[in-house]
Design an enzyme around this catalytic site. Sequence first.
Site, PDB file in Angstrom:
ATOM      1  CB  VAL A 111      -0.922   0.036   1.235  1.00 28.57           C
ATOM      2  CG1 VAL A 111      -1.853   1.259   1.156  1.00 28.57           C
ATOM      3  CG2 VAL A 111      -1.729  -1.246   1.363  1.00 28.57           C
TER       4      VAL A 111
ATOM      5  CG  ASP B 153       9.550  10.936  -3.411  1.00 32.14           C
ATOM      6  OD1 ASP B 153       8.606  10.619  -4.165  1.00 32.14           O
ATOM      7  OD2 ASP B 153      10.018  12.090  -3.374  1.00 32.14           O
TER       8      ASP B 153
ATOM      9  CG  ASN C 282      -3.857   5.472  -1.120  1.00 32.96           C
ATOM     10  OD1 ASN C 282      -4.996   5.874  -1.310  1.00 32.96           O
ATOM     11  ND2 ASN C 282      -3.080   5.944  -0.145  1.00 32.96           N
TER      12      ASN C 282
ATOM     13  NE  ARG D 204       8.916   1.792 -15.576  1.00 32.59           N
ATOM     14  CZ  ARG D 204       8.704   1.674 -16.889  1.00 32.59           C
ATOM     15  NH1 ARG D 204       9.167   0.606 -17.539  1.00 32.59           N
ATOM     16  NH2 ARG D 204       8.049   2.603 -17.539  1.00 32.59           N
TER      17      ARG D 204
ATOM     18  CE1 TYR E 127      -6.285  14.163  -6.521  1.00 29.17           C
ATOM     19  CE2 TYR E 127      -8.464  14.506  -7.474  1.00 29.17           C
ATOM     20  CZ  TYR E 127      -7.613  13.797  -6.645  1.00 29.17           C
ATOM     21  OH  TYR E 127      -8.085  12.703  -5.963  1.00 29.17           O
TER      22      TYR E 127
ATOM     23  CE  LYS F  94      -5.889  10.679  -7.924  1.00 33.35           C
ATOM     24  NZ  LYS F  94      -5.283   9.423  -7.414  1.00 33.35           N
TER      25      LYS F  94
END
Length: 300
Positions: A16, A65, A92, A125, A156, A160
């Site tokens: 996650v 990161d 996420n 990847r 944003y 998305k």
Amino acid sequence: MTRAARSPLRGRVVVVTGAARGLGAALAHEVARRGGVPALLGHEPDLLARVAARLPGPALVHEVDITDAPALRDAAEEVRRRLGRPSAVIANAGVAEGGPFASSDPAEWRRVIEVNLVGSAQTARVFLPDLTATAGFYLQIASLASMGAAPMMSAYCASKAGVEAFAHSLRAEVAHRRVGVGIAYLNWMDTEMIRDADQHAVLRELRGHMPPPARRVYRADVAAARVVRGLERRRTAMYVPAWLRLVQPVRAALPPVVLRLSRHELPRLEEREPLLHTGLLGAGGDADRTAAGTGGQDSR
């Protein structure tokens, strides 16, 4: 039989990203509650450790990161070495900022694209060899913004829409290798990012002019439970709230509607107060600004 005992995630490693707070932390908890072994990736190692300490089972914490490709490869190797190959990856991590495009900070605007789109692709990847070996599942966290762009959120919305297209493309490429790819479309979540957004008039007004169902804010734990249930069932699309699926067949009609409303409402808003740029939103944005020197990476 308990939920954990009957879950297909039982004993499986699940990565996650953006797991230090918000939806990411809720997703990690839901995975652990169902017997999975979460690997928590993100900034803020102290917060990641606190999230892991509250989980009802083992977990791995790794500060990274996701826009740093070599560091992300190291994180993937650490997950393999300590936990084994992941059976699922939940991309996420994400950031948001708002305000007029013309006055936005170019570095912060670009950072939103780098974290949300490039970072998600890099996550896929580095873990794709594992998912191929385990016939696993890659889950991309997307947004209502993937289906309908709004003014004052250009970076944003672009990011998305990009991750949605990326996930569709990846699904077609890896299906013959028995790797599943899903997209979770989420509306407003009760996270620090959204609470910060409501402190800025430009985004508060944006949400306030949406239809009542679309402006509602949903609890992160409720969203996480629905998303992880979809992950268990390897669904190609998940919607929180469920009515978002109704937007899919009419999404082509959204831009003219948004344009009409914007032409009417934005001048009225500008008369009351200037439309100021928000900068990157949420405490996670502050954490990444310290780590990366410009933007912010946070779980929604």
